[in-house]
Write a protein that holds these residues in place. Structure first.
Motif, PDB file in Angstrom:
ATOM      1  N   LEU A   1       0.819  -1.215   0.000  1.00 58.27           N
ATOM      2  CA  LEU A   1       0.000   0.000   0.000  1.00 58.27           C
ATOM      3  C   LEU A   1       0.855   1.267   0.000  1.00 58.27           C
ATOM      4  O   LEU A   1       0.336   2.352  -0.259  1.00 58.27           O
ATOM      5  N   LYS A   2       2.159   1.086   0.313  1.00 59.22           N
ATOM      6  CA  LYS A   2       3.044   2.233   0.500  1.00 59.22           C
ATOM      7  C   LYS A   2       2.421   3.184   1.524  1.00 59.22           C
ATOM      8  O   LYS A   2       2.353   4.399   1.336  1.00 59.22           O
ATOM      9  N   ALA A   3       1.911   2.562   2.606  1.00 62.91           N
ATOM     10  CA  ALA A   3       1.145   3.303   3.609  1.00 62.91           C
ATOM     11  C   ALA A   3       1.956   3.569   4.861  1.00 62.91           C
ATOM     12  O   ALA A   3       2.800   2.760   5.257  1.00 62.91           O
ATOM     13  N   ASP A   4       1.697   4.719   5.470  1.00 66.10           N
ATOM     14  CA  ASP A   4       2.324   5.089   6.721  1.00 66.10           C
ATOM     15  C   ASP A   4       1.338   4.808   7.851  1.00 66.10           C
ATOM     16  O   ASP A   4       0.431   5.598   8.117  1.00 66.10           O
ATOM     17  N   MET A   5       1.485   3.648   8.498  1.00 66.49           N
ATOM     18  CA  MET A   5       0.617   3.277   9.611  1.00 66.49           C
ATOM     19  C   MET A   5       1.456   3.042  10.868  1.00 66.49           C
ATOM     20  O   MET A   5       2.639   2.724  10.773  1.00 66.49           O
ATOM     21  N   THR A   6       0.840   3.174  12.007  1.00 65.63           N
ATOM     22  CA  THR A   6       1.527   2.917  13.268  1.00 65.63           C
ATOM     23  C   THR A   6       1.315   1.460  13.658  1.00 65.63           C
ATOM     24  O   THR A   6       0.174   1.007  13.821  1.00 65.63           O
ATOM     25  N   THR A   7       2.407   0.721  13.776  1.00 64.43           N
ATOM     26  CA  THR A   7       2.326  -0.702  14.129  1.00 64.43           C
ATOM     27  C   THR A   7       2.232  -0.860  15.646  1.00 64.43           C
ATOM     28  O   THR A   7       3.027  -0.269  16.381  1.00 64.43           O
ATOM     29  N   VAL A   8       1.258  -1.658  16.088  1.00 69.11           N
ATOM     30  CA  VAL A   8       1.047  -1.871  17.518  1.00 69.11           C
ATOM     31  C   VAL A   8       1.171  -3.372  17.813  1.00 69.11           C
ATOM     32  O   VAL A   8       0.252  -4.148  17.526  1.00 69.11           O
ATOM     33  N   PRO A   9       2.307  -3.814  18.366  1.00 68.77           N
ATOM     34  CA  PRO A   9       2.480  -5.238  18.670  1.00 68.77           C
ATOM     35  C   PRO A   9       1.847  -5.638  19.999  1.00 68.77           C
ATOM     36  O   PRO A   9       1.857  -4.872  20.958  1.00 68.77           O
ATOM     37  N   TYR A  10       1.287  -6.845  20.039  1.00 64.64           N
ATOM     38  CA  TYR A  10       0.688  -7.389  21.259  1.00 64.64           C
ATOM     39  C   TYR A  10       1.372  -8.704  21.604  1.00 64.64           C
ATOM     40  O   TYR A  10       2.137  -9.250  20.796  1.00 64.64           O
ATOM     41  N   LYS A  11       1.084  -9.224  22.764  1.00 65.75           N
ATOM     42  CA  LYS A  11       1.628 -10.525  23.165  1.00 65.75           C
ATOM     43  C   LYS A  11       0.594 -11.606  22.856  1.00 65.75           C
ATOM     44  O   LYS A  11       0.032 -12.230  23.753  1.00 65.75           O
ATOM     45  N   GLY A  12       0.316 -11.780  21.574  1.00 65.21           N
ATOM     46  CA  GLY A  12      -0.648 -12.779  21.144  1.00 65.21           C
ATOM     47  C   GLY A  12      -1.812 -12.182  20.391  1.00 65.21           C
ATOM     48  O   GLY A  12      -2.066 -10.968  20.441  1.00 65.21           O
TER      49      GLY A  12
END
Length: 329
Positions: free
Chosen positions: A176-187
């Motif tokens: 997408l060539k997109a600027d998104m904020t990645t939010v990692p979780y523990k599962g």
């Protein structure tokens, strides 16, 4: 010298006879352990337990135990099998992480290419792109427009670095060539919980984790990651990313079976033959389809083709992971 040579020849012959005898007797009623490098109850664990039952039938009813050795993004369990005695009684069942951990982790205690015997691919699990219940976009086109108008403000969740959803998210952002904020979780569970609560906007995860939420209309489905639409009742009307404008976008989370390097060739053949029988077991196929997975019936069930496929996946995911700077160590 001649006596030494004769003794060496006899020793070699005895060793060959012992290996041949072991292979002929294998598994000989001795339990087989399948190591799963993830926690019990997850998608990979479910695949392993279903496959264990199907393999048991094709290996004369031998007991097959699933050992969940989780931690460090699958690398602890992988290393355990790499160091195991190569006798056919300790196997590894893992997913696409076999191809991504070499890039995600700069230092590994095993070599994915040389420390394992590749036995065959088991299944392909499609992914779905889903959104929070009240997301503004109604379809993939509107979603793309919405993301482009909100650079850096759209939160894309995942189940942790190296997870299936993390990899799918990286590929999606790249395409997408997109600027998104990645939010990692523990599962996956906490990620979906926050998606339902509106704390994150989007998630790309396996059908094994998202189908029930889509069926219950608790999330907004936008696309599936296969080139053709899925036949599963809850997913059959969801368009593919390919038809939504991301041409040839395809990503599935596959599972494969491995043995420690040096396992005798006759034992490997018995295991591969048993795997092929298991993959045609109607009960196993039904269970996998119930999870939204597709059982592999192509040439990737052959050891050489399985390894060739994994190498191609390393080449595919590597540049995306490196470009994102998404390292786990």
């Amino acid at each position: 010298m001649k006596k030494l040579l004769a003794l060496t020849t006899i020793a070699a012959a005895m060793a060959t006879t012992a290996v041949t005898s072991h292979a002929q007797d294998y598994p000989g009623g001795k339990p087989i352990t399948i190591v799963v490098p993830f926690a019990a109850g997850g998608p990979t664990d479910r695949v392993a337990r279903d496959l264990a039952e199907a393999l048991r039938k094709s290996l004369d009813g031998v007991s097959i135990v699933v050992d969940n050795t989780a931690g460090a993004g699958s690398t602890i369990g992988n290393a355990k099998v790499a160091r195991a005695k190569p006798d056919g009684y300790t196997l590894l069942l893992t997913h696409v992480g076999m191809a991504t951990t070499p890039v995600l982790y700069r230092k590994l205690s095993y070599n994915y290419e040389t420390d394992f015997e590749y036995l065959g691919l088991i299944n392909d699990v499609p992914m779905t792109v889903i959104g929070k219940p009240n997301i503004e976009a109604r379809n993939m086109k509107e979603l793309r427009d919405w993301i482009s108008k909100n650079p850096g403000k759209v939160n894309l969740g995942n189940a942790g670095i190296g997870s299936a959803s993390h990899l799918c998210g990286l590929l999606l952002q790249s395409e997408l060539k997109a600027d998104m904020t990645t939010v990692p979780y523990k599962g996956t569970a906490p990620a979906i919980a926050d998606l339902l609560g509106g704390q994150i906007d989007l998630l790309c995860d396996q059908t094994t984790n998202t189908t029930s939420q889509i069926e219950a209309k608790k999330v907004k489905p936008f696309a599936v990651t296969t080139l053709k639409r899925l036949n599963t009742p809850a997913l059959k009307d969801i368009p593919t990313l390919d038809e939504s404008g991301l041409k040839n976008f395809q990503v599935t989370i596959w599972h494969g079976l491995y043995a420690p390097k040096g396992t005798p060739a006759p034992v490997l053949k018995k295991l591969n033959d048993a795997l092929k029988v298991a993959l045609k077991d109607p009960e196993f196929i039904a269970k996998e389809e119930g999870l939204g997975a597709v059982v592999v019936q192509d040439k990737r069930v052959e050891p050489a083709e399985h390894k060739k496929f994994v190498m191609s996946e390393v080449a595919r995911f590597g540049p995306v992971i490196k470009a994102a700077g998404a390292y786990a160590d």
